[in-house]
Write an enzyme that holds these catalytic residues in place. Structure first.
Site, PDB file in Angstrom:
ATOM      1  CG  LEU A  37      -1.954  -1.039   1.385  1.00 19.37           C
ATOM      2  CD1 LEU A  37      -2.477  -1.089   2.809  1.00 19.37           C
ATOM      3  CD2 LEU A  37      -3.088  -0.745   0.414  1.00 19.37           C
ATOM      4  CE  LYS A  72      -0.019  -0.494   6.468  1.00 22.55           C
ATOM      5  NZ  LYS A  72       0.719  -1.634   6.963  1.00 22.55           N
ATOM      6  CE  LYS A 117      -8.008  -2.594   2.156  1.00 20.15           C
ATOM      7  NZ  LYS A 117      -8.202  -3.951   2.643  1.00 20.15           N
ATOM      8  CB  CYS A 165      39.313   3.344  20.465  1.00 18.53           C
ATOM      9  SG  CYS A 165      38.212   1.925  20.362  1.00 18.53           S
ATOM     10  CB  CYS A 198      41.639  -1.008  21.056  1.00 24.67           C
ATOM     11  SG  CYS A 198      41.567   0.294  19.824  1.00 24.67           S
ATOM     12  CB  CYS A 248      38.533   3.158  16.669  1.00 25.74           C
ATOM     13  SG  CYS A 248      39.874   2.094  17.207  1.00 25.74           S
TER      14      CYS A 248
HETATM   15  S1  IVH Z   1      -4.976  -4.412   1.923  1.00 28.78           S
HETATM   16  C1  IVH Z   1      -3.311  -4.152  -2.369  1.00 28.78           C
HETATM   17  N1  IVH Z   1      -5.800  -4.014   4.387  1.00 28.78           N
HETATM   18  O1  IVH Z   1      -0.315  -3.656   4.840  1.00 28.78           O
HETATM   19  C2  IVH Z   1      -3.211  -3.939  -0.925  1.00 28.78           C
HETATM   20  N2  IVH Z   1      -3.501  -4.452   4.026  1.00 28.78           N
HETATM   21  O2  IVH Z   1       1.382  -2.200   2.793  1.00 28.78           O
HETATM   22  C3  IVH Z   1      -3.458  -5.156  -0.134  1.00 28.78           C
HETATM   23  N3  IVH Z   1      -2.175  -4.504   6.074  1.00 28.78           N
HETATM   24  O3  IVH Z   1       1.131  -6.321   3.149  1.00 28.78           O
HETATM   25  C4  IVH Z   1      -3.424  -4.940   1.304  1.00 28.78           C
HETATM   26  N4  IVH Z   1      -3.823  -4.130   7.457  1.00 28.78           N
HETATM   27  O4  IVH Z   1       0.245  -6.782   5.461  1.00 28.78           O
HETATM   28  C5  IVH Z   1      -4.752  -4.266   3.583  1.00 28.78           C
HETATM   29  N5  IVH Z   1      -6.682  -3.667   6.496  1.00 28.78           N
HETATM   30  C6  IVH Z   1      -5.631  -3.933   5.710  1.00 28.78           C
HETATM   31  C7  IVH Z   1      -4.337  -4.122   6.219  1.00 28.78           C
HETATM   32  C8  IVH Z   1      -3.292  -4.364   5.330  1.00 28.78           C
HETATM   33  C9  IVH Z   1      -2.532  -4.356   7.353  1.00 28.78           C
HETATM   34  C10 IVH Z   1      -0.789  -4.723   5.600  1.00 28.78           C
HETATM   35  C11 IVH Z   1      -0.618  -5.938   4.737  1.00 28.78           C
HETATM   36  C12 IVH Z   1       0.079  -5.481   3.509  1.00 28.78           C
HETATM   37  C13 IVH Z   1       0.562  -4.143   3.889  1.00 28.78           C
HETATM   38  C14 IVH Z   1       0.543  -3.272   2.653  1.00 28.78           C
END
Ligand code: IVH
Length: 674
Positions: free
Chosen positions: A85, A117, A293, A411, A414, A429
């Site tokens: 991402l 995330k 998203k 140093c 040493c 050093c």
């Molecule tokens: S979607 C095309 N949703 O973030 C993107 N990723 O930088 C697919 N991650 O490798 C990922 N929480 O390990 C998505 N709610 C979430 C997420 C998430 C954590 C991590 C995932 C991915 C990384 C991408």
């Protein structure tokens, strides 16, 4: 023996109950029974399955841990790459993301599916005909490791999906460890005298990569699904929004976070960001931001991807956590290359998910620039796996006796001189071969193939030899006997004998190899050869002053000073004397100064006028580079350098197929000649 109906229904009930409790614990964060009660249900099911083996279906929760430990993981190629991402930290970046998406799609406002995330590890899990078949790590995004056995031990992951699941269904999500399981794991580890993990992410990562699934099971990992990879949807229409997709995953009893939402426009995004940030500490798992998203999967398709990240999604990360604490002292650390780095010793503080007791201060200038003093209250920051750092100090809180940092002149490891070259930020050093912090690295370099070429002298052996105090300097290598070596770990008599033979063989070498083996800063293989060629004798190199060194091709002031400093250090001269005493030798040739220079042996013909170089300047360059200038073109001419209005020489060159250079190409060839 037929299974009595009562037993069969009890087993089915237990399975359903166990899965429901798993879901309550890992997904809803609302366990309704204790661990002990859970174990009791589990053991009852195990005993029924023991008495009636027909009951033991492959998807039974008792079958999560199975299979023998692997010796390594196989590679799995992802049918659809697992992308990453794009990251944002500032609100403005979120605004730009929303604006770009709206403009590209030509709409006034967009709906977004928003999620935490998760701070764990991305995995892919494939279900075929509803049964879990392959689980893999993300790896480099195109292929990962087959960790099926390990993922099966993760109780939140169903081994079997309900009947309506597509024939081929790949779910993607994050494996992580709940904060409470992490705390329990660390408490158990430290009680046994082991080392605690720094954060849940590391503990989860380590757990997932265990070769023995039993070890993974003991880590208590969990999983949240956030999307799909390759899916063969079948007859029923697939979901058309991210939100509906997550509902669908949840209906398949895959764990989906309850913290998700659908919001509209930038206000919605930032509102969600703030509300999750406010609840971050209360969440049962660690997160490092939120993910936006585009909700409509059709619009996602239309936006597409940039390099390896989708344009339709954005990770809005939380800023690195900052905490105040006290600077107890400033010490220096000696790195493997002799770099002396000031390090702040801090009063322990919990920041960014770990307890921090020290922070790098990078170099002396950084300490001055941030005006960090011993006794100060400092703001410490740590993000992800990044080394903690001091952001700034609170000058108002500075106590009276706060002391300034002084870079040591010797140093601490040493006692050799510490020097800092005029245009370098790093102090070093000068102990080189005798500084214990640099010794291992220096020994490895000394023994390496292009240096003294001692086969078998790898890092494991060097570590042992230095740690046991057997080897201090390269000269000590020549005192090693088979008996002493054979006593070391992973050293049989045979391999010990081989190493000793390799050491013996290395006694006879060349001056160039020997100079290279010394590991003088910036002196690589080529420079070592040039030095050997120029001086012919080691003692002439050792006693060369800066002016003499500057005469060697490609040796500039920095290199000359480095060489001077190396030989000025008594320790280094002592080691060289010991090596010679140990019988290390080479043939000392008369210096071949005439042959030096990158253009040695080449003949040039100049014709026409060059754009910037005069004829004399060009000639001078060639001669200083060791080449010759001739008046006419022959078969022996190496190059013709041609400018404007070249005349007949150019035609002749073309006829004889002699390469022709313009000024730019000529400058490239003579680059570095002074
Ligand atoms: S979607 C095309 N949703 O973030 C993107 N990723 O930088 C697919 N991650 O490798 C990922 N929480 O390990 C998505 N709610 C979430 C997420 C998430 C954590 C991590 C995932 C991915 C990384 C991408």
């Amino acid at each position: 023996m037929a299974v009595p109906p009562k037993v069969a229904s009890r087993a089915a009930k237990l399975r359903a109950e166990i899965e429901a409790h798993n879901h309550a614990y890992y997904v809803l964060d609302a366990p309704t029974i204790s661990d002990a009660q859970f174990d009791q249900l589990f053991r009852e099911l195990e005993s029924l399955e023991r008495d009636y083996p027909e009951l033991a279906t492959a998807d039974s929760p008792t079958h999560r841990v199975s299979g023998e430990p692997a010796s390594e993981f196989e590679t799995v190629t992802h049918r659809v790459p697992m992308l990453s991402l794009s990251n944002a930290f500032a609100d403005e970046e979120a605004e730009a993301f929303d604006r770009r998406a709206r403009e590209s799609l030509g709409v006034k406002a967009l709906d977004y599916a928003v999620e935490p995330k998760f701070d764990g590890l991305a995995v892919s899990i494939v279900y075929e005909r509803g049964r879990m078949s392959v689980g893999a790590t993300r790896g480099d995004g195109y292929s990962g490791e087959n960790v099926t056995g390990n993922l099966k031990t993760v109780r939140a992951i169903p081994l079997q999906l309900p009947r309506q699941a597509p024939v081929y269904f790949e779910v993607r999500g994050e494996v992580l460890m709940l904060k409470r399981d992490f705390a329990a794991l660390n408490a158990a580890l430290t009680e046994k005298g082991g080392r605690a993990f720094v954060n849940p992410r590391n503990a989860a990562a380590g757990g997932l990569r265990q070769l023995d699934p039993k070890m993974t099971a003991a880590r208590r990992l969990t999983f949240f699904a956030y999307g799909v990879g390759a899916v063969e949807w079948g007859d029923e229409p697939p979901p058309t929004t991210q939100d509906a997709l997550l509902d669908y995953l949840a209906a398949l009893r895959l764990p989906v976070t309850t913290q998700r939402a659908v919001v509209r426009g930038l206000d919605g995004l930032l509102g969600y960001y703030r509300s999750i940030a406010g609840r971050r500490a209360e969440l049962p798992f660690e997160i490092d931001g939120v993910v936006y998203k585009l909700n409509d999967l059709g619009l996602q398709q239309r936006l597409g991807f940039v390099s390896r990240a989708p344009r339709f999604a954005l990770a809005h990360k939380f800023p690195a956590e900052e905490m105040p604490t006290e600077v107890l002292g400033i010490e220096v650390q000696v790195g493997r290359t002799g770099a002396i780095t000031p390090v702040a010793r801090l009063k322990a503080v919990f920041v960014g998910g770990v307890t921090v007791t020290s922070a790098t201060l990078h170099n002396e200038d950084e300490v001055r620039r941030k005006d960090i003093r011993i006794g100060d209250t400092a703001i410490v920051r740590r993000a992800g796996d990044v080394i903690p750092e001091v952001v700034r100090v609170i000058v108002d809180k500075r106590p009276k006796g706060a002391r300034e940092f002084v870079m040591p002149t010797r140093c601490p490891e040493c006692g050799s001189k510490v020097v800092r070259l005029p245009d370098e930020a790093i102090a070093r050093c000068t102990g080189g071969l005798v500084c214990p912090a640099q010794r291992k690295q220096a020994l490895l370099h000394f023994a390496s193939r292009r240096a003294m070429d001692i086969e078998g002298m790898g890092d494991k052996l060097v570590d042992q030899l230095v740690d046991a105090g057997i080897v201090h300097t390269p000269a000590d290598l020549y005192k090693l006997g088979v008996a002493a070596l054979a006593e070391l770990e992973r050293m049989a008599e045979k391999s010990a004998a081989n190493v000793v033979t390799a050491i013996e063989r290395s006694r006879k070498t060349t001056l160039a190899r020997f100079i290279f083996a010394l590991g003088i800063r910036h002196v690589g293989e080529t420079t070592a050869k040039d030095l050997a060629l120029h001086f012919g004798k080691l003692d002439d190199l050792i006693s060369a002053d800066e002016a003499a060194l500057l005469e060697v091709r490609d040796v500039g002031p920095v290199l000359a000073q480095g060489i001077r400093q190396f030989f000025a250090e008594a320790h280094n001269r002592e080691v060289i004397a010991q090596l010679r005493a140990a019988g290390v030798h080479w043939s000392e040739e008369a210096p071949r100064r005439a042959a030096k220079g990158p253009l040695a042996g080449l003949t040039f013909v100049l014709t026409g006028s060059l754009p910037t170089l005069s004829r004399d300047e060009a000639k001078d360059l060639i001669e200083r580079g060791g080449g010759k200038v001739a008046g006419s073109v022959s078969k022996k001419t190496s190059y013709v350098v041609a400018g404007a209005d070249p005349g007949s020489k150019l035609a002749r060159a073309e006829e004889l197929q002699v390469p022709v250079l313009d000024e730019q190409q000529f400058r490239k060839l003579t680059h570095g000649i002074r």
